[in-house]
Write a protein that holds these residues in place. Structure first.
Motif, PDB file in Angstrom:
ATOM      1  N   LEU A 170       0.837  -1.207   0.000  1.00 55.36           N
ATOM      2  CA  LEU A 170       0.000   0.000   0.000  1.00 55.36           C
ATOM      3  C   LEU A 170       0.871   1.257   0.000  1.00 55.36           C
ATOM      4  N   SER A 171       1.851   1.291   0.879  1.00 50.82           N
ATOM      5  CA  SER A 171       2.728   2.467   0.964  1.00 50.82           C
ATOM      6  C   SER A 171       3.487   2.685  -0.336  1.00 50.82           C
ATOM      7  N   VAL A 172       3.985   1.598  -0.894  1.00 52.77           N
ATOM      8  CA  VAL A 172       4.723   1.709  -2.154  1.00 52.77           C
ATOM      9  C   VAL A 172       3.795   2.267  -3.244  1.00 52.77           C
ATOM     10  N   SER A 173       2.541   1.800  -3.267  1.00 53.25           N
ATOM     11  CA  SER A 173       1.589   2.290  -4.272  1.00 53.25           C
ATOM     12  C   SER A 173       1.313   3.780  -4.108  1.00 53.25           C
ATOM     13  N   ILE A 174       1.151   4.210  -2.852  1.00 51.63           N
ATOM     14  CA  ILE A 174       0.903   5.635  -2.579  1.00 51.63           C
ATOM     15  C   ILE A 174       2.101   6.468  -3.044  1.00 51.63           C
ATOM     16  N   MET A 175       3.296   6.003  -2.700  1.00 53.28           N
ATOM     17  CA  MET A 175       4.492   6.761  -3.055  1.00 53.28           C
ATOM     18  C   MET A 175       4.718   6.770  -4.571  1.00 53.28           C
ATOM     19  N   ASN A 176       4.449   5.638  -5.211  1.00 46.06           N
ATOM     20  CA  ASN A 176       4.556   5.605  -6.671  1.00 46.06           C
ATOM     21  C   ASN A 176       3.573   6.573  -7.314  1.00 46.06           C
ATOM     22  N   TYR A 177       2.351   6.556  -6.802  1.00 49.70           N
ATOM     23  CA  TYR A 177       1.316   7.436  -7.370  1.00 49.70           C
ATOM     24  C   TYR A 177       1.744   8.902  -7.292  1.00 49.70           C
ATOM     25  N   LEU A 178       2.369   9.271  -6.181  1.00 50.23           N
ATOM     26  CA  LEU A 178       2.801  10.668  -6.008  1.00 50.23           C
ATOM     27  C   LEU A 178       4.223  10.906  -6.527  1.00 50.23           C
ATOM     28  N   GLN A 179       4.799   9.861  -7.092  1.00 51.77           N
ATOM     29  CA  GLN A 179       6.149   9.941  -7.662  1.00 51.77           C
ATOM     30  C   GLN A 179       7.198  10.454  -6.686  1.00 51.77           C
ATOM     31  N   VAL A 180       7.182   9.864  -5.482  1.00 51.18           N
ATOM     32  CA  VAL A 180       8.203  10.195  -4.490  1.00 51.18           C
ATOM     33  C   VAL A 180       8.844   8.897  -4.000  1.00 51.18           C
ATOM     34  N   THR A 181      10.037   9.024  -3.416  1.00 50.19           N
ATOM     35  CA  THR A 181      10.714   7.818  -2.934  1.00 50.19           C
ATOM     36  C   THR A 181      11.010   7.880  -1.435  1.00 50.19           C
ATOM     37  N   ASP A 182      10.711   9.009  -0.802  1.00 51.36           N
ATOM     38  CA  ASP A 182      10.935   9.098   0.644  1.00 51.36           C
ATOM     39  C   ASP A 182       9.774   9.839   1.300  1.00 51.36           C
ATOM     40  N   VAL A 183       9.616   9.637   2.612  1.00 53.28           N
ATOM     41  CA  VAL A 183       8.440  10.209   3.286  1.00 53.28           C
ATOM     42  C   VAL A 183       8.500  11.724   3.442  1.00 53.28           C
ATOM     43  N   LEU A 184       9.695  12.298   3.541  1.00 52.74           N
ATOM     44  CA  LEU A 184       9.760  13.761   3.642  1.00 52.74           C
ATOM     45  C   LEU A 184       9.153  14.398   2.387  1.00 52.74           C
ATOM     46  N   SER A 185       9.490  13.834   1.226  1.00 54.65           N
ATOM     47  CA  SER A 185       8.900  14.341  -0.026  1.00 54.65           C
ATOM     48  C   SER A 185       7.408  14.063  -0.072  1.00 54.65           C
ATOM     49  N   LEU A 186       7.021  12.905   0.422  1.00 59.86           N
ATOM     50  CA  LEU A 186       5.595  12.548   0.450  1.00 59.86           C
ATOM     51  C   LEU A 186       4.804  13.580   1.264  1.00 59.86           C
ATOM     52  N   VAL A 187       5.321  13.887   2.442  1.00 58.52           N
ATOM     53  CA  VAL A 187       4.621  14.828   3.329  1.00 58.52           C
ATOM     54  C   VAL A 187       4.588  16.221   2.695  1.00 58.52           C
ATOM     55  N   LYS A 188       5.698  16.610   2.107  1.00 58.32           N
ATOM     56  CA  LYS A 188       5.772  17.925   1.466  1.00 58.32           C
ATOM     57  C   LYS A 188       4.700  18.040   0.368  1.00 58.32           C
ATOM     58  N   ILE A 189       4.611  17.024  -0.467  1.00 58.81           N
ATOM     59  CA  ILE A 189       3.608  17.043  -1.535  1.00 58.81           C
ATOM     60  C   ILE A 189       2.192  17.009  -0.959  1.00 58.81           C
ATOM     61  N   ALA A 190       1.988  16.190   0.049  1.00 57.14           N
ATOM     62  CA  ALA A 190       0.641  16.070   0.640  1.00 57.14           C
ATOM     63  C   ALA A 190       0.127  17.438   1.111  1.00 57.14           C
ATOM     64  N   TYR A 191       1.038  18.260   1.661  1.00 56.70           N
ATOM     65  CA  TYR A 191       0.626  19.579   2.150  1.00 56.70           C
ATOM     66  C   TYR A 191       0.410  20.572   1.011  1.00 56.70           C
ATOM     67  N   GLN A 192       0.962  20.249  -0.157  1.00 53.98           N
ATOM     68  CA  GLN A 192       0.793  21.168  -1.285  1.00 53.98           C
ATOM     69  C   GLN A 192      -0.465  20.868  -2.094  1.00 53.98           C
ATOM     70  N   LEU A 193      -0.941  19.629  -2.002  1.00 58.05           N
ATOM     71  CA  LEU A 193      -2.121  19.250  -2.788  1.00 58.05           C
ATOM     72  C   LEU A 193      -3.367  19.973  -2.283  1.00 58.05           C
ATOM     73  N   ASN A 194      -4.259  20.312  -3.202  1.00 57.19           N
ATOM     74  CA  ASN A 194      -5.544  20.823  -2.723  1.00 57.19           C
ATOM     75  C   ASN A 194      -6.428  19.630  -2.341  1.00 57.19           C
ATOM     76  N   LYS A 195      -7.583  19.949  -1.772  1.00 61.16           N
ATOM     77  CA  LYS A 195      -8.431  18.914  -1.190  1.00 61.16           C
ATOM     78  C   LYS A 195      -8.838  17.863  -2.230  1.00 61.16           C
ATOM     79  N   GLY A 196      -9.136  18.324  -3.442  1.00 62.43           N
ATOM     80  CA  GLY A 196      -9.561  17.403  -4.491  1.00 62.43           C
ATOM     81  C   GLY A 196      -8.433  16.482  -4.926  1.00 62.43           C
ATOM     82  N   GLU A 197      -7.236  17.055  -5.101  1.00 59.96           N
ATOM     83  CA  GLU A 197      -6.076  16.264  -5.521  1.00 59.96           C
ATOM     84  C   GLU A 197      -5.706  15.239  -4.443  1.00 59.96           C
TER      85      GLU A 197
END
Lengths: 298, 298
Positions: A170-197
């Motif tokens: 599941l985690s790998v799928s989430i990270m692949n979908y957002l095209q990130v390889t580490d959680v710091l990048s994941l969190v950074k992107i998550a905060y940049q996305l709008n509610k719909g994204e």
């Protein structure tokens, strides 16, 4: 001929339909988005355009216009919007889009609509009164929504990181979908996305859920949270022993079979007697049912 | 004389202190806020001004500058910031503000710092390695923070509304504090507040907690959530049977006795052997301990 108009104003399109007083669709017009929270002027213009097209086709004997709009109860724009349409010289009702869907799916009758799309809300109608549970937005509520599912999925990745585990499928799928390889990048992107994204991550969970236990668990937990809110509403409506009509609306609960099943299973496991209401008509037809049930008293 | 400088760059002030190689404070300078996420240019100017004041007073034999900054690991600004200070021609280390506090409170030794202010984070240091749990921000984490307490309090108001209950003393206090009389207004304001303003509601909960069971329950739940994250970190660090040094930092856990007690009680109830570390020195002294413990290897 006498007729009424229902308007379903959404974030991507505005759909206006005229119905005869017998509920037959007469005329339809679709224009651009009609959510004033996105852009007030353009939304009002799109709604006006749709209404004027119908008026031109159906004539002056319009008895009622019902416009369903997201967040109209809490936006503080209700009066301003009402005045925008007052030049039409017909009775106008602006109601929450959830109420219009409720009226359409439950055909103006008493019961509950459980909504789960980007956000969530459980809406009840009884003895001419509206009651609600949840729907307090992504920061404070929206349990059982796509946003909620997406958040739970990201929190699962973070939990695996925090506890030093190998990333799950599941985690790998989430990270692949957002095209990130580490959680710091994941969190950074998550905060940049709008509610719909952000909420679109729920689709990743939905896709995996047929084969993956973690994804399945998140969907079931979310569906049960929505069912719990439904039970709070049933108790608030009194007489919880009575068989209750329940309709569903929104992409998550309509399209994800696992979510839908978990929702109704939780209710029946908790002794709720359910009469399921299928969605058989367009949302705009809620206007017809509101007229028929005596809109003047609402 | 040889010396090192610690800089604690916060959202309201920047504090720079020079320490002798024996850890004695030599010189101090306080300037305006030093958080580049608030305003990059002004923050950099304030930090430079503080450093230059110290250099002027203490001379050229500075061996190391350690600057503690919120979010420096995830902001993507670390390299840019390092280059801002490269003209000083001394070794510069930019580290997360939590790490600087850890070094100061645990005096450079192994152990855990549990941080609960507006946000939260549990930070471990062991065999020259940093480990963390939580601290993923208000949308995804920050369990046991002021933001978390404030959110739980508002959600309690919404739960009472949803379930048709009379408002509790806690809910009335929250609504009075925000000067609203209904939940729609409460929710509207909650979404307009910034993170700092939102988190101030935690103080309302804190004040009530001496006499009110609901407020007390929220604080204890939050403290236990922070303790649970601490246990995840302890397990990640291995050897959970060992006595572990734990320091605390941040307004919530330092100032609220009930929260602090609930945190340590949960740990001891779960068989964690704790050596409590008191905060006895300024955060800037973390720089001295980092130097002493061999900063080149970090």
């Amino acid at each position: 001929m006498n007729y009424i108009i229902g308007v379903d104003s959404g974030g991507t399109k505005t759909e206006a339909t005229a119905f005869s007083l017998e509920g037959e669709p007469l005329e339809q017009c679709i224009t651009g988005f009609g959510n004033p929270l996105v852009d007030y002027d353009i939304a009002v213009r799109n709604i006006k355009k749709a209404l004027q097209t119908i008026f031109s086709a159906c004539g002056k004997d319009c008895k009622l216009v019902v416009i369903g709009l997201a967040g109209v109860d809490s936006s503080g724009q209700k009066e301003r919007l009402e005045s925008e349409f007052s030049f039409l010289k017909v009775p106008i009702m602006l109601i929450n889009d959830g109420k219009l869907a409720h009226l359409s799916i439950l055909k103006g009758k008493e019961g509950i609509l459980a909504i789960s799309g980007t956000g969530s809300l459980v809406l009840g109608y009884q003895t001419s009164q509206w009651l609600r549970v949840g729907g307090w937005g992504h920061l404070l509520g929206d349990e059982g929504s796509a946003y909620d599912i997406a958040k739970k999925a990201i929190q699962r990745v973070l939990f695996e990181e925090d506890s030093g585990q190998t990333y799950s499928e599941l985690s790998v799928s989430i990270m692949n979908y957002l095209q990130v390889t580490d959680v710091l990048s994941l969190v950074k992107i998550a905060y940049q996305l709008n509610k719909g994204e952000f909420s679109k991550l729920a689709a990743v969970v939905g896709k995996l859920s047929t084969t993956n236990e973690l994804a399945r668990g998140i969907l079931i937990k979310s569906a049960e949270d929505l069912a719990k809110q439904t039970i709070i509403l049933i108790n608030k409506m009194g007489n919880p022993q009575k068989r209750i009509s329940i309709g569903i609306n929104g992409s998550v609960i309509e399209k994800n079979q696992l979510f839908r099943k978990a929702f109704f299973t939780y209710l029946s496991d908790n002794n709720v007697k359910v009469q399921e209401c299928e969605k058989t008509e367009p949302t705009t037809k809620g206007a017809y049912y509101l007229f028929k049930e005596g809109w003047q008293n609402k």
